[in-house]
Design a protein around this motif. Structure first.
Motif, PDB file in Angstrom:
ATOM      1  N   GLY A   1      32.064  31.629 -30.816  1.00 55.01           N
ATOM      2  CA  GLY A   1      33.049  32.626 -30.405  1.00 55.01           C
ATOM      3  C   GLY A   1      32.802  34.019 -30.942  1.00 55.01           C
ATOM      4  O   GLY A   1      33.520  34.958 -30.576  1.00 55.01           O
ATOM      5  N   ALA A   2      31.800  34.198 -31.811  1.00 56.85           N
ATOM      6  CA  ALA A   2      31.504  35.540 -32.326  1.00 56.85           C
ATOM      7  C   ALA A   2      31.195  36.470 -31.156  1.00 56.85           C
ATOM      8  O   ALA A   2      30.519  36.094 -30.202  1.00 56.85           O
ATOM      9  CB  ALA A   2      30.324  35.495 -33.292  1.00 56.85           C
ATOM     10  N   ARG A   3      31.692  37.684 -31.248  1.00 53.71           N
ATOM     11  CA  ARG A   3      31.503  38.678 -30.183  1.00 53.71           C
ATOM     12  C   ARG A   3      30.242  39.483 -30.498  1.00 53.71           C
ATOM     13  O   ARG A   3      30.177  40.169 -31.511  1.00 53.71           O
ATOM     14  CB  ARG A   3      32.739  39.560 -30.089  1.00 53.71           C
ATOM     15  CG  ARG A   3      33.965  38.729 -29.665  1.00 53.71           C
ATOM     16  CD  ARG A   3      35.231  39.546 -29.635  1.00 53.71           C
ATOM     17  NE  ARG A   3      35.130  40.724 -28.799  1.00 53.71           N
ATOM     18  CZ  ARG A   3      35.275  40.748 -27.469  1.00 53.71           C
ATOM     19  NH1 ARG A   3      35.527  39.625 -26.822  1.00 53.71           N
ATOM     20  NH2 ARG A   3      35.179  41.885 -26.812  1.00 53.71           N
TER      21      ARG A   3
ATOM     22  N   ALA B   1      28.131  31.887 -28.806  1.00 58.06           N
ATOM     23  CA  ALA B   1      28.607  33.256 -29.010  1.00 58.06           C
ATOM     24  C   ALA B   1      29.200  33.782 -27.708  1.00 58.06           C
ATOM     25  O   ALA B   1      28.910  33.276 -26.628  1.00 58.06           O
ATOM     26  CB  ALA B   1      27.453  34.151 -29.451  1.00 58.06           C
ATOM     27  N   THR B   2      30.006  34.818 -27.821  1.00 56.44           N
ATOM     28  CA  THR B   2      30.535  35.534 -26.671  1.00 56.44           C
ATOM     29  C   THR B   2      29.792  36.856 -26.577  1.00 56.44           C
ATOM     30  O   THR B   2      29.927  37.709 -27.459  1.00 56.44           O
ATOM     31  CB  THR B   2      32.045  35.797 -26.840  1.00 56.44           C
ATOM     32  OG1 THR B   2      32.718  34.548 -26.948  1.00 56.44           O
ATOM     33  CG2 THR B   2      32.594  36.586 -25.661  1.00 56.44           C
ATOM     34  N   VAL B   3      28.986  37.027 -25.542  1.00 55.92           N
ATOM     35  CA  VAL B   3      28.250  38.271 -25.372  1.00 55.92           C
ATOM     36  C   VAL B   3      29.185  39.277 -24.694  1.00 55.92           C
ATOM     37  O   VAL B   3      29.625  39.060 -23.576  1.00 55.92           O
ATOM     38  CB  VAL B   3      26.963  38.045 -24.556  1.00 55.92           C
ATOM     39  CG1 VAL B   3      26.268  39.373 -24.277  1.00 55.92           C
ATOM     40  CG2 VAL B   3      26.025  37.097 -25.301  1.00 55.92           C
ATOM     41  N   VAL B   4      29.484  40.364 -25.422  1.00 54.16           N
ATOM     42  CA  VAL B   4      30.393  41.385 -24.890  1.00 54.16           C
ATOM     43  C   VAL B   4      29.665  42.384 -24.006  1.00 54.16           C
ATOM     44  O   VAL B   4      30.293  43.124 -23.255  1.00 54.16           O
ATOM     45  CB  VAL B   4      31.163  42.120 -26.006  1.00 54.16           C
ATOM     46  CG1 VAL B   4      32.033  41.150 -26.790  1.00 54.16           C
ATOM     47  CG2 VAL B   4      30.226  42.873 -26.924  1.00 54.16           C
ATOM     48  N   GLY B   5      28.324  42.412 -24.113  1.00 55.58           N
ATOM     49  CA  GLY B   5      27.550  43.314 -23.287  1.00 55.58           C
ATOM     50  C   GLY B   5      26.137  43.464 -23.796  1.00 55.58           C
ATOM     51  O   GLY B   5      25.752  42.867 -24.798  1.00 55.58           O
ATOM     52  N   GLY B   6      25.394  44.265 -23.067  1.00 59.55           N
ATOM     53  CA  GLY B   6      24.023  44.583 -23.429  1.00 59.55           C
ATOM     54  C   GLY B   6      23.826  46.076 -23.387  1.00 59.55           C
ATOM     55  O   GLY B   6      24.461  46.774 -22.588  1.00 59.55           O
ATOM     56  N   MET B   7      22.957  46.577 -24.271  1.00 57.91           N
ATOM     57  CA  MET B   7      22.691  48.009 -24.356  1.00 57.91           C
ATOM     58  C   MET B   7      21.201  48.201 -24.541  1.00 57.91           C
ATOM     59  O   MET B   7      20.604  47.605 -25.436  1.00 57.91           O
ATOM     60  CB  MET B   7      23.449  48.604 -25.547  1.00 57.91           C
ATOM     61  CG  MET B   7      23.371  50.095 -25.650  1.00 57.91           C
ATOM     62  SD  MET B   7      24.517  50.825 -24.460  1.00 57.91           S
ATOM     63  CE  MET B   7      23.639  52.297 -24.002  1.00 57.91           C
ATOM     64  N   VAL B   8      20.602  48.998 -23.660  1.00 61.77           N
ATOM     65  CA  VAL B   8      19.188  49.324 -23.802  1.00 61.77           C
ATOM     66  C   VAL B   8      19.021  50.838 -23.798  1.00 61.77           C
ATOM     67  O   VAL B   8      19.820  51.557 -23.193  1.00 61.77           O
ATOM     68  CB  VAL B   8      18.317  48.681 -22.692  1.00 61.77           C
ATOM     69  CG1 VAL B   8      18.340  47.160 -22.798  1.00 61.77           C
ATOM     70  CG2 VAL B   8      18.731  49.128 -21.312  1.00 61.77           C
TER      71      VAL B   8
END
Length: 182
Positions: free
Chosen positions: A122-124, A150-157
């Motif tokens: 559940g870690a964000r 885990a909970t993926v809140v998003g991706g950043m590149v």
């Protein structure tokens, strides 16, 4: 939650510090060298502010960065977002039991590993890397985090090479953002 950024915007001043190296690491590949950007204190700081901006106010427990340049960006970004840092490593770098995923690159293949139990269920988590090309690295990272619940809140590149279509491999409804598009 940040919105998806599909529209092109004027590149920030620091973008001029990203150097293009043709035919590296193999013929036909244009390598995006961020070393000049990292070496420029003002440019690096401005780029980090731009990376952090869409995620300020989003609950994030960990920033996960992929080896190797994702480490630099992710580790520098994590404290700006009040989060810890989670390295996603190449084989043979982590002690103990590891979970592994293979992935394809535009010029070969590789693997990523994470220590089993490194992420609380559940870690964000925000996934960070320097370049989105074919999407294999981020897809493998996403699978690793999914296996850790885990909970993926998003991706950043930092930059996306749109012609390679890597965005199509993003497995989440969570946003995947890029500061530069080529």
């Amino acid at each position: 939650m940040p919105a998806s950024t599909a529209e092109a915007v004027a590149p920030p001043d620091w973008a001029a510090l990203v150097r293009e190296v043709p035919d590296f690491p193999s013929p036909g590949i244009v390598f995006r060298d961020i070393c000049p950007l990292l070496a420029d204190a003002d440019g690096f700081a401005a780029m980090l502010d731009d990376l952090a901006a869409p995620w300020r106010g989003v609950a994030i427990d960990l920033v996960a960065g992929t080896e190797a340049r994702g480490f630099i960006l992710g580790a520098a970004l994590a404290p700006l977002l009040g989060a810890g840092f989670l390295p996603l490593r190449k084989p043979g770098k982590l002690p103990g039991l590891v979970v592994e995923e293979s992935y394809a690159l535009e010029y070969g293949s590789d693997r990523l590993q994470i220590q089993a139990g490194a992420v609380a269920p559940g870690a964000r988590v925000l996934l960070v890397d320097d370049v989105l090309a074919t999407g294999g690295t981020l897809a493998a990272a996403a699978r690793l985090l999914d296996r850790q619940q885990a909970t993926v809140v998003g991706g950043m590149v930092l930059m996306e090479l749109e012609a390679l279509g890597g965005r199509a491999r993003w497995p989440f409804e969570a946003p995947l953002l890029a500061l530069l598009r080529h």
